[in-house]
Design an enzyme around this catalytic site. Structure first.
Site, PDB file in Angstrom:
ATOM      1  N   GLY A   1      -3.605  39.975  42.028  1.00 29.31           N
ATOM      2  CA  GLY A   1      -3.164  39.397  40.759  1.00 29.31           C
ATOM      3  C   GLY A   1      -2.139  38.317  41.084  1.00 29.31           C
ATOM      4  N   ALA A   2      -2.560  37.069  40.975  1.00 30.51           N
ATOM      5  CA  ALA A   2      -1.661  35.956  41.342  1.00 30.51           C
ATOM      6  C   ALA A   2      -1.136  35.257  40.091  1.00 30.51           C
ATOM      7  CB  ALA A   2      -2.398  34.978  42.255  1.00 30.51           C
ATOM      8  N   GLY A   3      -1.003  36.016  39.026  1.00 30.41           N
ATOM      9  CA  GLY A   3      -0.465  35.461  37.774  1.00 30.41           C
ATOM     10  C   GLY A   3       1.037  35.293  37.874  1.00 30.41           C
ATOM     11  N   ASP A  21      -6.862  36.804  43.401  1.00 30.20           N
ATOM     12  CA  ASP A  21      -7.050  36.785  41.953  1.00 30.20           C
ATOM     13  C   ASP A  21      -8.524  36.497  41.665  1.00 30.20           C
ATOM     14  OD1 ASP A  21      -4.753  36.405  39.511  1.00 30.20           O
ATOM     15  OD2 ASP A  21      -6.806  35.787  38.995  1.00 30.20           O
ATOM     16  N   ARG A  29       1.244  42.173  28.207  1.00 28.42           N
ATOM     17  CA  ARG A  29       1.398  42.482  26.776  1.00 28.42           C
ATOM     18  C   ARG A  29       1.536  41.239  25.925  1.00 28.42           C
ATOM     19  NH1 ARG A  29       5.961  46.477  25.003  1.00 28.42           N
ATOM     20  NH2 ARG A  29       7.097  45.875  26.883  1.00 28.42           N
ATOM     21  N   ASN A  78      -6.715  47.693  31.744  1.00 29.82           N
ATOM     22  CA  ASN A  78      -6.066  47.600  33.049  1.00 29.82           C
ATOM     23  C   ASN A  78      -6.535  48.685  34.010  1.00 29.82           C
ATOM     24  OD1 ASN A  78      -4.780  45.299  32.351  1.00 29.82           O
ATOM     25  ND2 ASN A  78      -2.744  46.181  32.119  1.00 29.82           N
ATOM     26  N   ASN A 103       0.741  47.538  34.134  1.00 32.70           N
ATOM     27  CA  ASN A 103       1.102  48.514  33.090  1.00 32.70           C
ATOM     28  C   ASN A 103      -0.114  49.139  32.413  1.00 32.70           C
ATOM     29  OD1 ASN A 103       3.932  48.905  32.790  1.00 32.70           O
ATOM     30  ND2 ASN A 103       4.085  46.714  32.321  1.00 32.70           N
ATOM     31  N   ARG A 126      17.963  45.700  34.208  1.00 29.13           N
ATOM     32  CA  ARG A 126      18.219  45.203  32.841  1.00 29.13           C
ATOM     33  C   ARG A 126      19.515  45.816  32.313  1.00 29.13           C
ATOM     34  NH1 ARG A 126      11.910  45.287  31.075  1.00 29.13           N
ATOM     35  NH2 ARG A 126      11.555  43.076  31.516  1.00 29.13           N
ATOM     36  N   HIS A 160       7.956  54.212  32.083  1.00 27.24           N
ATOM     37  CA  HIS A 160       8.344  52.838  31.758  1.00 27.24           C
ATOM     38  C   HIS A 160       7.858  52.525  30.349  1.00 27.24           C
ATOM     39  CE1 HIS A 160       9.472  48.761  32.465  1.00 27.24           C
ATOM     40  NE2 HIS A 160       8.254  48.283  32.489  1.00 27.24           N
TER      41      HIS A 160
HETATM   42  N1  APR Z   1      -8.838  41.168  40.076  1.00 26.71           N
HETATM   43  C1  APR Z   1      -7.854  40.333  40.462  1.00 26.71           C
HETATM   44  N2  APR Z   1      -7.029  39.728  39.584  1.00 26.71           N
HETATM   45  C2  APR Z   1      -7.226  39.959  38.284  1.00 26.71           C
HETATM   46  C3  APR Z   1      -8.241  40.825  37.820  1.00 26.71           C
HETATM   47  C4  APR Z   1      -9.077  41.432  38.775  1.00 26.71           C
HETATM   48  N3  APR Z   1     -10.058  42.258  38.431  1.00 26.71           N
HETATM   49  N4  APR Z   1      -8.183  40.846  36.466  1.00 26.71           N
HETATM   50  C5  APR Z   1      -7.162  40.054  36.097  1.00 26.71           C
HETATM   51  N5  APR Z   1      -6.590  39.508  37.191  1.00 26.71           N
HETATM   52  C6  APR Z   1      -5.478  38.571  37.269  1.00 26.71           C
HETATM   53  C7  APR Z   1      -5.517  37.491  36.194  1.00 26.71           C
HETATM   54  O1  APR Z   1      -6.458  36.495  36.484  1.00 26.71           O
HETATM   55  C8  APR Z   1      -4.087  36.988  36.215  1.00 26.71           C
HETATM   56  O2  APR Z   1      -3.919  35.871  37.057  1.00 26.71           O
HETATM   57  O3  APR Z   1      -4.238  39.223  37.063  1.00 26.71           O
HETATM   58  C9  APR Z   1      -3.287  38.194  36.769  1.00 26.71           C
HETATM   59  C10 APR Z   1      -2.267  38.729  35.797  1.00 26.71           C
HETATM   60  O4  APR Z   1      -1.320  37.738  35.641  1.00 26.71           O
HETATM   61  P1  APR Z   1      -0.631  37.389  34.258  1.00 26.71           P
HETATM   62  O5  APR Z   1      -1.661  37.320  33.197  1.00 26.71           O
HETATM   63  O6  APR Z   1       0.238  36.204  34.472  1.00 26.71           O
HETATM   64  O7  APR Z   1       0.249  38.689  33.929  1.00 26.71           O
HETATM   65  P2  APR Z   1       1.633  39.142  34.557  1.00 26.71           P
HETATM   66  O8  APR Z   1       2.740  38.703  33.675  1.00 26.71           O
HETATM   67  O9  APR Z   1       1.700  38.786  35.989  1.00 26.71           O
HETATM   68  O10 APR Z   1       1.515  40.715  34.388  1.00 26.71           O
HETATM   69  C11 APR Z   1       0.564  41.448  35.130  1.00 26.71           C
HETATM   70  O11 APR Z   1       2.049  43.293  35.452  1.00 26.71           O
HETATM   71  O12 APR Z   1       4.122  43.665  34.520  1.00 26.71           O
HETATM   72  C12 APR Z   1       2.777  43.957  34.441  1.00 26.71           C
HETATM   73  O13 APR Z   1       2.413  44.402  32.103  1.00 26.71           O
HETATM   74  C13 APR Z   1       2.177  43.501  33.141  1.00 26.71           C
HETATM   75  O14 APR Z   1       0.144  44.677  33.445  1.00 26.71           O
HETATM   76  C14 APR Z   1       0.734  43.402  33.496  1.00 26.71           C
HETATM   77  C15 APR Z   1       0.787  42.927  34.951  1.00 26.71           C
END
Ligand code: APR
Length: 308
Positions: free
Chosen positions: A9-11, A33, A82, A95, A120, A151, A175
């Site tokens: 997950g590189a978000g 990702d 969220r 998730n 989460n 926090r 959490h």
């Molecule tokens: N495999 C790999 N990456 C995935 C997959 C998958 N099957 N499905 C989704 N993703 C990637 C998305 O493409 C996205 O880049 O996961 C990333 C999530 O990044 P964001 O949407 O920016 O979310 P973020 O704020 O990083 O939160 C991710 O962490 O804190 C928790 O509640 C939050 O569950 C959430 C997670």
């Protein structure tokens, strides 16, 4: 050979974790990702920043799990974040599919890895990842307590105008809004929080801590917090890779501690090279124990829904 940390997950959270970790120069980093080009682009961008900040490590971005082979740590942040009005539990089923897949794929390539779960609802996702990966429970830990405690520390620091380094706060439990900030154990340079803050201010800080994630979600409107969650993961990864035997509040597997069994739940966990080395038990008041049980019941309910 350098350590290797793969972040699934590189978000926002994943890439910010890579940023904090790169600054510590403690491991090579892989970002994975599903979005094509995105992890590659972020990894390259960060790689190109390293000559400026003077750090030597390798960053790789990929859409394929092969790139994660032989990782020491797998950080799972893949998933949906969220949106306003959503609870962390609303993310459960979507998730779960994502985390199940990530655990299955990563364990094939890194059979000895330690998992740090952020997606989460993370107590439940840590439980799922451990079952799916089939690794001993000490090799899976969930990030929440470091964030929740940070926090609370930030709020106390802002209230009192005292350095964050003097402020020690401990938050236990799941959490979610039922988390249990331990005001009795929390202190400012050894002075109990309950002595240094008037009851109404302390109550307000406890409430703000419980709702801390929601406060950010409401402000951002799309997406959830990522700087503090990523900093929290980084501290946990550092404690593990450097074998620091550091006690951090984290979601660990419980087998009778705090009267709870077969659950991942936020407790003081000692982290070192083998993952969770030991769980510490506070002597809790009746009220604290009741609050902890309530929080645990919520986590157990969600675990049951997944039918792992
Ligand atoms: N495999 C790999 N990456 C995935 C997959 C998958 N099957 N499905 C989704 N993703 C990637 C998305 O493409 C996205 O880049 O996961 C990333 C999530 O990044 P964001 O949407 O920016 O979310 P973020 O704020 O990083 O939160 C991710 O962490 O804190 C928790 O509640 C939050 O569950 C959430 C997670």
């Amino acid at each position: 050979m350098r350590n290797k940390v793969s972040i699934i997950g590189a978000g926002m959270t994943g890439s910010t974790t890579a940023h904090w970790l790169a600054d510590k120069e403690i491991a090579d980093i892989v970002l994975v990702d599903i979005v094509e080009g995105m992890p590659q682009g972020k990894a390259l961008d960060l790689q190109e920043a390293l000559p400026i900040v003077g750090k030597d490590l390798r960053l790789v971005g990929s859409n394929a799990y092969e790139a994660t082979a032989d990782s020491d740590i797998i950080v799972v942040t893949a998933g949906l974040a969220r949106k306003p009005g959503m609870s962390r539990d609303d993310l459960l089923f979507a998730n779960a599919d994502i985390v199940r897949n990530a655990a299955q794929e990563t364990i094939r390539y890194s059979p000895n890895a330690i998992f740090v779960i952020l997606t989460n609802p993370l107590d439940v996702m840590a439980y799922l990842a451990q079952k799916v990966a089939g690794v001993p429970s000490n090799r899976v830990v969930g990030q929440a307590g470091v964030l929740d405690s940070a926090r609370m520390r930030a709020f106390v620091s802002l209230e009192l105008g005292i350095s964050v380094e003097n402020i020690h706060c401990y938050v236990l439990g799941g959490h979610g809004d039922e988390m249990v900030p331990l005001t009795r154990a929390s202190n400012v340079a050894g002075i109990p929080l309950e002595e240094i803050l008037p009851p109404d201010r302390l109550a307000a800080i406890v409430e703000r801590t419980r709702k801390g994630g929601g406060e950010i979600v409401n402000l951002l409107k799309s997406g959830s917090a990522y700087y503090a969650p990523a900093a929290a993961v980084t501290q946990m990864v550092d404690a593990i890779l450097k074998d620091r035997h550091m006690i951090l509040p984290a979601a660990a597997y419980l087998n009778g501690e705090y009267g709870l069994k077969d659950i991942f739940f936020g407790v003081p966990a000692q982290l070192g090279r083998n993952g969770v080395e030991k769980i510490f038990e506070y002597t809790l008041s009746q009220d604290e124990m009741a609050a902890l049980q309530k929080s645990a019941a919520g986590v157990a309910e969600n675990i049951a829904k997944l039918k792992v």
